[in-house]
Design an enzyme around this catalytic site. Sequence first.
Site, PDB file in Angstrom:
ATOM      1  CG  ASN A 108      54.259  45.201  39.547  1.00 38.74           C
ATOM      2  OD1 ASN A 108      53.221  44.893  39.727  1.00 38.74           O
ATOM      3  ND2 ASN A 108      54.922  44.248  39.679  1.00 38.74           N
ATOM      4  CD  GLN A 139      59.417  33.352  41.641  1.00 41.12           C
ATOM      5  OE1 GLN A 139      59.076  33.574  40.768  1.00 41.12           O
ATOM      6  NE2 GLN A 139      59.582  34.959  42.270  1.00 41.12           N
ATOM      7  NE  ARG A 168      52.904  35.371  42.667  1.00 41.98           N
ATOM      8  CZ  ARG A 168      52.756  36.958  42.384  1.00 41.98           C
ATOM      9  NH1 ARG A 168      53.686  36.584  41.083  1.00 41.98           N
ATOM     10  NH2 ARG A 168      52.784  37.474  42.738  1.00 41.98           N
TER      11      ARG A 168
END
Length: 411
Positions: free
Chosen positions: A158, A325, A296
């Site tokens: 990705n 998260q 991040r």
Amino acid sequence: MSSPSAQRALSNQKVVCVLYDDPAAGFPPKYAREGIPTLTRYPDGQALPSPSAVDFTPGHLLGSVSGGLGLERFLAGLGHRFIVTADKEGPDSVFERELPDADVVISQPFWPAYLTAERIEKAQRLKLAITAGIGSDHVDLQAAMDRNITVCEVTWCNSVSVAEHAVMQILALVRDYIPQYGWVVRGGWNIADAASRSYDIEGMDVGVVAAGRIGLAVLKRMKPFDVKLHYTDRHRLSLDVEKELGLTFHENVESLVGVCDVVSIHCPLHPETEDMFDEALIGKMKRGSYIVNTARGKICNRDAIVRALESGHLAGYAGDVWFPQPAPNDHPWRTMPNHAMTPHTSGTSLSAQARYAAGVREILECWLDGRPIRNEYLIVQGGGLAGTGAHSYSEGDSTGGSEEAGRYTAG
Ligand code: NDP
């Protein structure tokens, strides 16, 4: 490089897979398009994931619980147990209950099952932690090294997805897109309000922190905007690439941020990069500059970012990564001024899901057959950093504070 398990095929494995929840409106969703383009190679020539087969339709939702990364039939067919859940926080969660006898854990950065040292201690059978995506900082890598657990991720799957998202967010911030869209939706025609923070990016100085797969893809995509491009990294790019893109290299991040109007962050989170954008570094940035962070959340100091936006030192902040998260409902980045945040979605487009699901299947096929996992997928193996991990990470742990994720409640 050989996998430690690796000389014989494995039977009766327990694979625990933590994925994000299904769509609130139900699964399967209606798809906007009929399919996704077929890629043949990644930009540097690396081969795409090559499992023996896949049991899913590329372009379908695979990253949520019902999608199950398309692994159910494959694993059940070989007699392995496959448990999929989104319930990952706290001692009563399905994840913690299933962990003690899990052989393999699969998790995604978007909805990370934090594998802290305490959880690794509980997972006495655990031998393999697969990241369905890129970025394995949700695993205490030091604890994984100490326990000889293999950690791997689907390198490249990705990277371009994230680069596209970063470019979108750079433009969204500089042109101030989101408030302008808001005027349309609310029914106004307030041109002066809508234009009062909107600039052209042409002529600006744009820099990336780390020019790895994503950072370099961002630089390539930004070049046609006629900006001045900068980068810093632990290893310098080739002179040919620097020349082709007109790049200025900076020995350190302080030098880069001092001259840039826009800084896009693309290094992994590891002890060297945690809290890199603290009060002091942000203070060295030009007044009115922008940060985009799709790397991040913990690379940026949460409260320093909020203060810099409130004071106007930063003109905008965007990205899709948070810590922890899911971000607690009262996370201040949800409400700080002039942000253009998304939840952690850049690397989980339907296009990316097809690649990381196929990559996870390839890794599992190798592991279960006792064949080596590709070197480029390895982060930790044999008690040390390996493969991509040896190049891009440092030893240590960045999972501290992850239990705060339990403070999130679905809206
Ligand atoms: P790469 O491994 O290709 O690139 C990482 C780069 O960061 C390398 O060039 C590495 O340098 C550099 N780097 C590491 N430490 C430092 C440091 N202290 N200072 C400067 N540079 C440093 O990874 P990708 O580009 O594919 O991905 C990067 C990160 O992006 C991932 O680790 C992940 O955290 C994040 N990501 C986010 C996604 C999302 O959905 N938002 C999805 C995918 C990734 P070198 O190798 O030269 O030492």
